[in-house]
Design a protein around this motif. Structure first.
Motif, PDB file in Angstrom:
ATOM      1  N   GLN A  79       0.827  -1.214   0.000  1.00  0.00           N
ATOM      2  CA  GLN A  79       0.000   0.000   0.000  1.00  0.00           C
ATOM      3  C   GLN A  79       0.855   1.257   0.000  1.00  0.00           C
ATOM      4  O   GLN A  79       0.538   2.243  -0.679  1.00  0.00           O
ATOM      5  CB  GLN A  79      -0.922  -0.013   1.222  1.00  0.00           C
ATOM      6  CG  GLN A  79      -1.988  -1.092   1.176  1.00  0.00           C
ATOM      7  CD  GLN A  79      -2.674  -1.280   2.527  1.00  0.00           C
ATOM      8  OE1 GLN A  79      -2.404  -0.554   3.483  1.00  0.00           O
ATOM      9  NE2 GLN A  79      -3.564  -2.256   2.595  1.00  0.00           N
ATOM     10  N   GLU A 118       2.182   1.989  -3.505  1.00  0.00           N
ATOM     11  CA  GLU A 118       1.161   2.623  -4.333  1.00  0.00           C
ATOM     12  C   GLU A 118       0.977   4.087  -3.940  1.00  0.00           C
ATOM     13  O   GLU A 118       0.841   4.964  -4.796  1.00  0.00           O
ATOM     14  CB  GLU A 118      -0.160   1.872  -4.203  1.00  0.00           C
ATOM     15  CG  GLU A 118      -0.137   0.461  -4.786  1.00  0.00           C
ATOM     16  CD  GLU A 118      -1.479  -0.226  -4.645  1.00  0.00           C
ATOM     17  OE1 GLU A 118      -2.445   0.429  -4.172  1.00  0.00           O
ATOM     18  OE2 GLU A 118      -1.581  -1.420  -4.978  1.00  0.00           O
ATOM     19  N   TYR A 119       0.971   4.346  -2.642  1.00  0.00           N
ATOM     20  CA  TYR A 119       0.772   5.707  -2.143  1.00  0.00           C
ATOM     21  C   TYR A 119       1.905   6.628  -2.599  1.00  0.00           C
ATOM     22  O   TYR A 119       1.671   7.751  -3.061  1.00  0.00           O
ATOM     23  CB  TYR A 119       0.686   5.673  -0.621  1.00  0.00           C
ATOM     24  CG  TYR A 119       0.623   7.033   0.028  1.00  0.00           C
ATOM     25  CD1 TYR A 119      -0.575   7.735   0.107  1.00  0.00           C
ATOM     26  CD2 TYR A 119       1.775   7.623   0.563  1.00  0.00           C
ATOM     27  CE1 TYR A 119      -0.629   8.987   0.700  1.00  0.00           C
ATOM     28  CE2 TYR A 119       1.732   8.865   1.154  1.00  0.00           C
ATOM     29  CZ  TYR A 119       0.525   9.552   1.222  1.00  0.00           C
ATOM     30  OH  TYR A 119       0.483  10.791   1.813  1.00  0.00           O
ATOM     31  N   GLU A 120       3.158   6.165  -2.465  1.00  0.00           N
ATOM     32  CA  GLU A 120       4.303   6.991  -2.820  1.00  0.00           C
ATOM     33  C   GLU A 120       4.457   7.140  -4.331  1.00  0.00           C
ATOM     34  O   GLU A 120       5.090   8.092  -4.801  1.00  0.00           O
ATOM     35  CB  GLU A 120       5.565   6.391  -2.209  1.00  0.00           C
ATOM     36  CG  GLU A 120       5.581   6.472  -0.683  1.00  0.00           C
ATOM     37  CD  GLU A 120       6.792   5.796  -0.075  1.00  0.00           C
ATOM     38  OE1 GLU A 120       7.441   4.993  -0.797  1.00  0.00           O
ATOM     39  OE2 GLU A 120       7.095   6.057   1.098  1.00  0.00           O
ATOM     40  N   ASP A 162       2.055   7.772  -6.347  1.00  0.00           N
ATOM     41  CA  ASP A 162       1.065   8.754  -6.808  1.00  0.00           C
ATOM     42  C   ASP A 162       1.331  10.096  -6.129  1.00  0.00           C
ATOM     43  O   ASP A 162       0.907  10.321  -4.985  1.00  0.00           O
ATOM     44  CB  ASP A 162      -0.344   8.263  -6.477  1.00  0.00           C
ATOM     45  CG  ASP A 162      -1.422   9.210  -7.008  1.00  0.00           C
ATOM     46  OD1 ASP A 162      -1.052  10.243  -7.607  1.00  0.00           O
ATOM     47  OD2 ASP A 162      -2.618   8.922  -6.815  1.00  0.00           O
ATOM     48  N   PHE A 214       0.048  12.879  -6.506  1.00  0.00           N
ATOM     49  CA  PHE A 214      -1.144  13.726  -6.354  1.00  0.00           C
ATOM     50  C   PHE A 214      -2.158  13.133  -5.376  1.00  0.00           C
ATOM     51  O   PHE A 214      -3.267  13.645  -5.254  1.00  0.00           O
ATOM     52  CB  PHE A 214      -1.804  13.935  -7.721  1.00  0.00           C
ATOM     53  CG  PHE A 214      -0.883  14.537  -8.740  1.00  0.00           C
ATOM     54  CD1 PHE A 214      -0.532  15.883  -8.671  1.00  0.00           C
ATOM     55  CD2 PHE A 214      -0.337  13.753  -9.743  1.00  0.00           C
ATOM     56  CE1 PHE A 214       0.328  16.436  -9.603  1.00  0.00           C
ATOM     57  CE2 PHE A 214       0.522  14.302 -10.683  1.00  0.00           C
ATOM     58  CZ  PHE A 214       0.864  15.650 -10.616  1.00  0.00           C
ATOM     59  N   CYS A 215      -1.776  12.048  -4.715  1.00  0.00           N
ATOM     60  CA  CYS A 215      -2.703  11.396  -3.779  1.00  0.00           C
ATOM     61  C   CYS A 215      -2.965  12.328  -2.590  1.00  0.00           C
ATOM     62  O   CYS A 215      -2.040  12.789  -1.915  1.00  0.00           O
ATOM     63  CB  CYS A 215      -2.130  10.070  -3.289  1.00  0.00           C
ATOM     64  SG  CYS A 215      -3.245   9.179  -2.177  1.00  0.00           S
ATOM     65  N   ALA A 216      -4.246  12.593  -2.349  1.00  0.00           N
ATOM     66  CA  ALA A 216      -4.629  13.497  -1.257  1.00  0.00           C
ATOM     67  C   ALA A 216      -4.991  12.745   0.021  1.00  0.00           C
ATOM     68  O   ALA A 216      -5.339  13.359   1.030  1.00  0.00           O
ATOM     69  CB  ALA A 216      -5.815  14.353  -1.698  1.00  0.00           C
ATOM     70  N   LEU A 217      -4.933  11.440  -0.031  1.00  0.00           N
ATOM     71  CA  LEU A 217      -5.303  10.634   1.128  1.00  0.00           C
ATOM     72  C   LEU A 217      -4.150  10.577   2.132  1.00  0.00           C
ATOM     73  O   LEU A 217      -2.996  10.830   1.810  1.00  0.00           O
ATOM     74  CB  LEU A 217      -5.675   9.221   0.689  1.00  0.00           C
ATOM     75  CG  LEU A 217      -6.843   9.087  -0.293  1.00  0.00           C
ATOM     76  CD1 LEU A 217      -7.008   7.627  -0.706  1.00  0.00           C
ATOM     77  CD2 LEU A 217      -8.129   9.622   0.322  1.00  0.00           C
ATOM     78  N   GLU A 218      -4.502  10.230   3.372  1.00  0.00           N
ATOM     79  CA  GLU A 218      -3.476  10.010   4.389  1.00  0.00           C
ATOM     80  C   GLU A 218      -2.723   8.724   4.049  1.00  0.00           C
ATOM     81  O   GLU A 218      -3.299   7.790   3.487  1.00  0.00           O
ATOM     82  CB  GLU A 218      -4.121   9.874   5.767  1.00  0.00           C
ATOM     83  CG  GLU A 218      -4.707  11.163   6.309  1.00  0.00           C
ATOM     84  CD  GLU A 218      -3.619  12.146   6.715  1.00  0.00           C
ATOM     85  OE1 GLU A 218      -2.561  11.694   7.199  1.00  0.00           O
ATOM     86  OE2 GLU A 218      -3.820  13.369   6.523  1.00  0.00           O
ATOM     87  N   PRO A 219      -1.432   8.658   4.362  1.00  0.00           N
ATOM     88  CA  PRO A 219      -0.694   7.416   4.099  1.00  0.00           C
ATOM     89  C   PRO A 219      -1.268   6.261   4.921  1.00  0.00           C
ATOM     90  O   PRO A 219      -1.805   6.490   6.015  1.00  0.00           O
ATOM     91  CB  PRO A 219       0.736   7.758   4.534  1.00  0.00           C
ATOM     92  CG  PRO A 219       0.597   8.908   5.470  1.00  0.00           C
ATOM     93  CD  PRO A 219      -0.583   9.695   4.973  1.00  0.00           C
TER      94      PRO A 219
END
Length: 325
Positions: free
Chosen positions: A285, A288-290, A292, A294-299
């Motif tokens: 996870q 995937e987070y790193e 993107d 432009f991801c605005a979600l919390e890690p």
């Protein structure tokens, strides 16, 4: 920042190039020639200056080494958990005259000539746990005593990997400082502290609670050490959730014993078995987070080993309540 019960000072310093440094300073409490602590005006300060990046790299390398080996940190208390000393000079010892009632396979001889009675199933327990955990041992006895116990238990093992690959930890100095010198109730300031066993642990916990200003520094993963001890209250209050408590067998007229062949291994096996899949999922996870920007979600939140132990302990308690035990 002031840290620890003995009040060490830590200064965070940044040089002209923007590098972060940490200066650790504490009073030198060496006794004078008369065996007395130095007077306030004569106290010297001792410490060291360490570049933050270098220090963190060393701490993080230990965590990553354990993860690469799929090992988790485990601390085992010695006295009244793994064994009890034989002797007539303390009410806490097993009387010498009762040693004849003990199975000879449970008797352990130390280097200084003392004998101890091991908990039932101890050697099998150690050989099972070393497959999943890096084992450290601790006691409020002095360092030499802890080392003697380690040596004696290693001498009676089959060929293969040593049982104790972790830290040999004595809480004697802290016990003497708080309970003897300061006359503090041990339940107010427990002598045992995981931060004295694992240098990375305190930094990792701080990283999990605060956002690092320097984005080039990655937080250290919180790899919770688990503890097996007959007295959770001997540990720092914030760490008592890490303890799997095992009380002695109080069967009438039985020489001291603790059985380590059922509930303790089950709790430790459960915690490890559920932790690693959760860790692998978190790593995926995070990737995937790193990836993107432009991801605005919390890690994604990393898994904590102590939480899986808590799940197991609550499930056991629920069964006991359901069966009126």
């Amino acid at each position: 920042m002031i840290i620890g019960e003995k009040k060490s000072l830590v200064w965070e310093i940044r040089d002209k190039e923007g590098n972060s440094w940490e200066l650790y300073v504490k009073p030198d409490e060496t006794l004078n020639k008369r065996g007395e602590p130095p007077k306030l005006k004569n106290i010297r300060l001792e410490g060291y200056l360490q570049r933050q990046f270098t220090l963190r790299s060393l701490l993080n390398s230990k965590v990553q080494d354990l993860i690469s080996k799929r090992k988790l940190p485990l601390v085992l208390d010695i006295d009244d958990t793994l064994l009890r000393i034989v002797g007539n000079n303390s009410a806490k010892y097993i009387p010498t005259e009762r040693l004849a009632e003990v199975d000879p396979s449970r008797i352990l001889k130390l280097r200084d000539g003392r004998q101890a009675v091991m908990a039932t199933g101890l050697l099998q327990f150690l050989d099972e746990m070393k497959m999943r955990y890096e084992i450290s041992i601790c006691s409020v006895g002095d360092v030499d005593y802890v080392e003697q116990v380690r040596e004696a238990l290693e001498m009676i093992r089959p060929n293969g990997e040593p049982r104790f690959m972790g830290v040999i930890y004595s809480a004697r100095d802290d016990w003497l400082y708080f309970q003897v010198e300061k006359n503090v109730n041990p339940f107010e300031i427990p002598p045992k502290d995981l931060r004295n066993v694992f240098a990375y642990y305190d930094v990792a916990l701080q990283d999990s609670q605060f956002v690092l200003e320097d984005t080039s520094i990655r937080p250290i993963f919180v790899l919770d050490p688990l503890i097996v001890d007959d007295c959770p209250a001997a540990w720092n209050r914030e760490q008592q959730a890490n303890v799997v408590m095992k009380k002695e067998n109080v069967e009438k007229n039985l020489v001291w014993d603790v059985v380590l062949d059922k509930t303790i291994p089950q709790a430790l096996h459960y915690s490890a078995a559920y932790f690693w899949p959760a860790y692998d999922a978190w790593v995926a996870q995070m990737a995937e987070y790193e990836a993107d920007p432009f991801c605005a979600l919390e890690p994604p939140r990393p898994p904590r080993l102590v939480h899986f132990l808590g799940d197991y302990m609550r499930a056991c308690q629920a069964v006991r309540v359901e069966n009126n035990l």
